[in-house]
Design a protein around this motif. Structure first.
Motif, PDB file in Angstrom:
ATOM      1  N   ALA A 135       0.818  -1.219   0.000  1.00 54.66           N
ATOM      2  CA  ALA A 135       0.000   0.000   0.000  1.00 54.66           C
ATOM      3  C   ALA A 135       0.849   1.266   0.000  1.00 54.66           C
ATOM      4  O   ALA A 135       0.433   2.298  -0.529  1.00 54.66           O
ATOM      5  CB  ALA A 135      -0.949  -0.005   1.199  1.00 54.66           C
ATOM      6  N   GLU A 136       2.066   1.202   0.547  1.00 55.10           N
ATOM      7  CA  GLU A 136       2.911   2.393   0.616  1.00 55.10           C
ATOM      8  C   GLU A 136       3.901   2.515  -0.548  1.00 55.10           C
ATOM      9  O   GLU A 136       4.720   3.437  -0.577  1.00 55.10           O
ATOM     10  CB  GLU A 136       3.644   2.473   1.959  1.00 55.10           C
ATOM     11  CG  GLU A 136       4.520   1.299   2.303  1.00 55.10           C
ATOM     12  CD  GLU A 136       3.759   0.115   2.906  1.00 55.10           C
ATOM     13  OE1 GLU A 136       4.312  -0.994   2.841  1.00 55.10           O
ATOM     14  OE2 GLU A 136       2.638   0.266   3.407  1.00 55.10           O
ATOM     15  N   ASN A 137       3.815   1.653  -1.534  1.00 51.47           N
ATOM     16  CA  ASN A 137       4.710   1.705  -2.696  1.00 51.47           C
ATOM     17  C   ASN A 137       4.148   2.716  -3.704  1.00 51.47           C
ATOM     18  O   ASN A 137       3.686   2.361  -4.787  1.00 51.47           O
ATOM     19  CB  ASN A 137       4.871   0.316  -3.314  1.00 51.47           C
ATOM     20  CG  ASN A 137       5.986   0.257  -4.329  1.00 51.47           C
ATOM     21  OD1 ASN A 137       6.498   1.286  -4.772  1.00 51.47           O
ATOM     22  ND2 ASN A 137       6.348  -0.949  -4.717  1.00 51.47           N
ATOM     23  N   THR A 138       4.216   3.982  -3.333  1.00 48.42           N
ATOM     24  CA  THR A 138       3.608   5.064  -4.111  1.00 48.42           C
ATOM     25  C   THR A 138       4.093   5.131  -5.554  1.00 48.42           C
ATOM     26  O   THR A 138       3.270   5.253  -6.467  1.00 48.42           O
ATOM     27  CB  THR A 138       3.808   6.410  -3.396  1.00 48.42           C
ATOM     28  OG1 THR A 138       3.300   6.276  -2.059  1.00 48.42           O
ATOM     29  CG2 THR A 138       3.094   7.532  -4.100  1.00 48.42           C
ATOM     30  N   PRO A 139       5.404   5.066  -5.830  1.00 49.41           N
ATOM     31  CA  PRO A 139       5.828   5.133  -7.244  1.00 49.41           C
ATOM     32  C   PRO A 139       5.226   4.010  -8.096  1.00 49.41           C
ATOM     33  O   PRO A 139       4.774   4.248  -9.214  1.00 49.41           O
ATOM     34  CB  PRO A 139       7.352   5.020  -7.173  1.00 49.41           C
ATOM     35  CG  PRO A 139       7.713   5.459  -5.795  1.00 49.41           C
ATOM     36  CD  PRO A 139       6.562   5.023  -4.927  1.00 49.41           C
ATOM     37  N   ALA A 140       5.200   2.777  -7.561  1.00 55.38           N
ATOM     38  CA  ALA A 140       4.632   1.659  -8.313  1.00 55.38           C
ATOM     39  C   ALA A 140       3.129   1.848  -8.491  1.00 55.38           C
ATOM     40  O   ALA A 140       2.602   1.642  -9.587  1.00 55.38           O
ATOM     41  CB  ALA A 140       4.919   0.344  -7.602  1.00 55.38           C
ATOM     42  N   LEU A 141       2.438   2.259  -7.438  1.00 50.03           N
ATOM     43  CA  LEU A 141       0.988   2.463  -7.533  1.00 50.03           C
ATOM     44  C   LEU A 141       0.655   3.534  -8.566  1.00 50.03           C
ATOM     45  O   LEU A 141      -0.318   3.399  -9.309  1.00 50.03           O
ATOM     46  CB  LEU A 141       0.412   2.828  -6.167  1.00 50.03           C
ATOM     47  CG  LEU A 141       0.389   1.677  -5.155  1.00 50.03           C
ATOM     48  CD1 LEU A 141       0.090   2.199  -3.756  1.00 50.03           C
ATOM     49  CD2 LEU A 141      -0.619   0.620  -5.572  1.00 50.03           C
ATOM     50  N   ARG A 142       1.455   4.585  -8.633  1.00 49.68           N
ATOM     51  CA  ARG A 142       1.241   5.638  -9.625  1.00 49.68           C
ATOM     52  C   ARG A 142       1.423   5.087 -11.032  1.00 49.68           C
ATOM     53  O   ARG A 142       0.600   5.330 -11.916  1.00 49.68           O
ATOM     54  CB  ARG A 142       2.201   6.803  -9.378  1.00 49.68           C
ATOM     55  CG  ARG A 142       1.961   8.002 -10.284  1.00 49.68           C
ATOM     56  CD  ARG A 142       2.875   9.183  -9.958  1.00 49.68           C
ATOM     57  NE  ARG A 142       3.127   9.234  -8.534  1.00 49.68           N
ATOM     58  CZ  ARG A 142       4.332   9.251  -7.942  1.00 49.68           C
ATOM     59  NH1 ARG A 142       5.390   9.296  -8.616  1.00 49.68           N
ATOM     60  NH2 ARG A 142       4.490   9.249  -6.657  1.00 49.68           N
ATOM     61  N   ALA A 145      -1.513   2.782 -11.941  1.00 56.79           N
ATOM     62  CA  ALA A 145      -2.717   3.568 -12.242  1.00 56.79           C
ATOM     63  C   ALA A 145      -2.603   4.212 -13.624  1.00 56.79           C
ATOM     64  O   ALA A 145      -3.562   4.214 -14.401  1.00 56.79           O
ATOM     65  CB  ALA A 145      -2.950   4.618 -11.168  1.00 56.79           C
ATOM     66  N   GLU A 146      -1.440   4.761 -13.951  1.00 60.95           N
ATOM     67  CA  GLU A 146      -1.230   5.377 -15.266  1.00 60.95           C
ATOM     68  C   GLU A 146      -1.376   4.355 -16.386  1.00 60.95           C
ATOM     69  O   GLU A 146      -1.745   4.707 -17.504  1.00 60.95           O
ATOM     70  CB  GLU A 146       0.159   6.024 -15.328  1.00 60.95           C
ATOM     71  CG  GLU A 146       0.295   7.277 -14.488  1.00 60.95           C
ATOM     72  CD  GLU A 146       1.729   7.776 -14.392  1.00 60.95           C
ATOM     73  OE1 GLU A 146       2.654   7.146 -14.974  1.00 60.95           O
ATOM     74  OE2 GLU A 146       1.932   8.798 -13.710  1.00 60.95           O
ATOM     75  N   CYS A 147      -1.090   3.088 -16.086  1.00 60.27           N
ATOM     76  CA  CYS A 147      -1.204   2.016 -17.083  1.00 60.27           C
ATOM     77  C   CYS A 147      -2.603   1.402 -17.107  1.00 60.27           C
ATOM     78  O   CYS A 147      -2.850   0.451 -17.851  1.00 60.27           O
ATOM     79  CB  CYS A 147      -0.155   0.939 -16.820  1.00 60.27           C
ATOM     80  SG  CYS A 147       1.533   1.480 -17.192  1.00 60.27           S
ATOM     81  N   GLY A 148      -3.524   1.932 -16.302  1.00 62.93           N
ATOM     82  CA  GLY A 148      -4.909   1.480 -16.341  1.00 62.93           C
ATOM     83  C   GLY A 148      -5.328   0.505 -15.256  1.00 62.93           C
ATOM     84  O   GLY A 148      -6.484   0.087 -15.214  1.00 62.93           O
ATOM     85  N   TYR A 149      -4.425   0.108 -14.378  1.00 69.76           N
ATOM     86  CA  TYR A 149      -4.783  -0.803 -13.292  1.00 69.76           C
ATOM     87  C   TYR A 149      -5.568  -0.036 -12.232  1.00 69.76           C
ATOM     88  O   TYR A 149      -5.322   1.153 -11.996  1.00 69.76           O
ATOM     89  CB  TYR A 149      -3.528  -1.396 -12.641  1.00 69.76           C
ATOM     90  CG  TYR A 149      -2.771  -2.351 -13.539  1.00 69.76           C
ATOM     91  CD1 TYR A 149      -2.930  -3.718 -13.416  1.00 69.76           C
ATOM     92  CD2 TYR A 149      -1.898  -1.868 -14.513  1.00 69.76           C
ATOM     93  CE1 TYR A 149      -2.241  -4.592 -14.238  1.00 69.76           C
ATOM     94  CE2 TYR A 149      -1.205  -2.738 -15.338  1.00 69.76           C
ATOM     95  CZ  TYR A 149      -1.383  -4.091 -15.193  1.00 69.76           C
ATOM     96  OH  TYR A 149      -0.698  -4.948 -16.014  1.00 69.76           O
ATOM     97  N   SER A 150      -6.509  -0.718 -11.591  1.00 69.13           N
ATOM     98  CA  SER A 150      -7.267  -0.091 -10.505  1.00 69.13           C
ATOM     99  C   SER A 150      -7.385  -1.064  -9.343  1.00 69.13           C
ATOM    100  O   SER A 150      -7.335  -2.284  -9.522  1.00 69.13           O
ATOM    101  CB  SER A 150      -8.655   0.330 -10.998  1.00 69.13           C
ATOM    102  OG  SER A 150      -9.365  -0.792 -11.467  1.00 69.13           O
ATOM    103  N   ALA A 151      -7.538  -0.503  -8.158  1.00 72.18           N
ATOM    104  CA  ALA A 151      -7.673  -1.319  -6.950  1.00 72.18           C
ATOM    105  C   ALA A 151      -8.989  -2.087  -6.999  1.00 72.18           C
ATOM    106  O   ALA A 151      -9.992  -1.586  -7.511  1.00 72.18           O
ATOM    107  CB  ALA A 151      -7.624  -0.438  -5.710  1.00 72.18           C
ATOM    108  N   VAL A 152      -8.976  -3.283  -6.489  1.00 66.06           N
ATOM    109  CA  VAL A 152     -10.184  -4.095  -6.398  1.00 66.06           C
ATOM    110  C   VAL A 152     -10.762  -3.858  -5.007  1.00 66.06           C
ATOM    111  O   VAL A 152     -10.172  -4.264  -4.002  1.00 66.06           O
ATOM    112  CB  VAL A 152      -9.875  -5.595  -6.616  1.00 66.06           C
ATOM    113  CG1 VAL A 152     -11.138  -6.428  -6.471  1.00 66.06           C
ATOM    114  CG2 VAL A 152      -9.233  -5.807  -7.975  1.00 66.06           C
ATOM    115  N   GLU A 153     -11.875  -3.175  -4.962  1.00 61.52           N
ATOM    116  CA  GLU A 153     -12.516  -2.870  -3.687  1.00 61.52           C
ATOM    117  C   GLU A 153     -13.371  -4.041  -3.237  1.00 61.52           C
ATOM    118  O   GLU A 153     -13.934  -4.768  -4.058  1.00 61.52           O
ATOM    119  CB  GLU A 153     -13.379  -1.610  -3.822  1.00 61.52           C
ATOM    120  CG  GLU A 153     -12.601  -0.361  -4.248  1.00 61.52           C
ATOM    121  CD  GLU A 153     -11.525   0.064  -3.254  1.00 61.52           C
ATOM    122  OE1 GLU A 153     -11.702  -0.161  -2.039  1.00 61.52           O
ATOM    123  OE2 GLU A 153     -10.493   0.597  -3.706  1.00 61.52           O
ATOM    124  N   GLY A 154     -13.475  -4.214  -1.929  1.00 61.84           N
ATOM    125  CA  GLY A 154     -14.348  -5.234  -1.383  1.00 61.84           C
ATOM    126  C   GLY A 154     -13.700  -6.596  -1.196  1.00 61.84           C
ATOM    127  O   GLY A 154     -14.351  -7.536  -0.764  1.00 61.84           O
TER     128      GLY A 154
END
Length: 169
Positions: A135-142, A145-154
């Protein structure tokens, strides 16, 4: 996937390709950078054991390896696996590991690896790509997200350690 249907992708001087039938030298090159990835996550380096593990899992078809090659030196990699998608009666690809050497980060290498894997997964008929990171890997998460991946909620990720050395992790 056999690797022949996708041309190498490039990011400047870096070329991404699939290690379809890796040579001993390629396994050793991958093991060297893979050990750096393992060190990043607190594991002890063990080039010989790492090379054996990679060779066994890639040659058996359990895992597929993609490498970012800069003039003969591996500077990044991604490891994927195909997972049955039982409800959809298909399959998806899971990116198990992705790593770029620190001196090659923020140069498009990670994005080039992700783009290449995306094209390969589509070509193989995968229904989706999945990956996870801290969750804290901000550069990878950014980047994701830029490549179209999104978090799976629930959903929550759960694990059951089966060996004593993994208790508490």
């Amino acid at each position: 996937m056999d690797g022949t249907s996708q041309p190498p992708a490039s990011s400047g001087t870096v070329e991404v390709r699939t290690l379809t039938v890796p040579t001993r030298v390629e396994i050793e090159q991958l093991a060297e950078i893979f050990d750096r990835y393992r060190l990043h996550y607190g594991e002890a380096a063990d080039a010989s054991r790492t090379a054996s593990w990679l060779d066994e899992n890639i040659s058996s078809g359990r895992l597929e390896a993609f490498v970012a090659d800069d003039k003969g030196a591996f500077v990044g990699f991604a490891i994927t696996m195909t997972v049955p998608a039982s409800l959809r009666l298909g399959h998806f690809w899971q990116i198990r590991d992705i790593f770029v050497l620190p001196n090659h980060r923020r140069l498009g290498v990670g994005r080039t690896l992700l783009d290449f894997i995306h094209a390969a997964a589509v070509s193989a008929g995968a229904l989706r790509l999945a990956l996870q990171t801290e969750a804290e890997n901000t550069p990878a998460l950014r980047l994701y997200a830029e490549c179209g991946y999104s978090a799976v909620e629930g959903y929550r990720s759960l694990t059951l350690p089966l060996t004593p050395d993994l208790q508490g992790n």
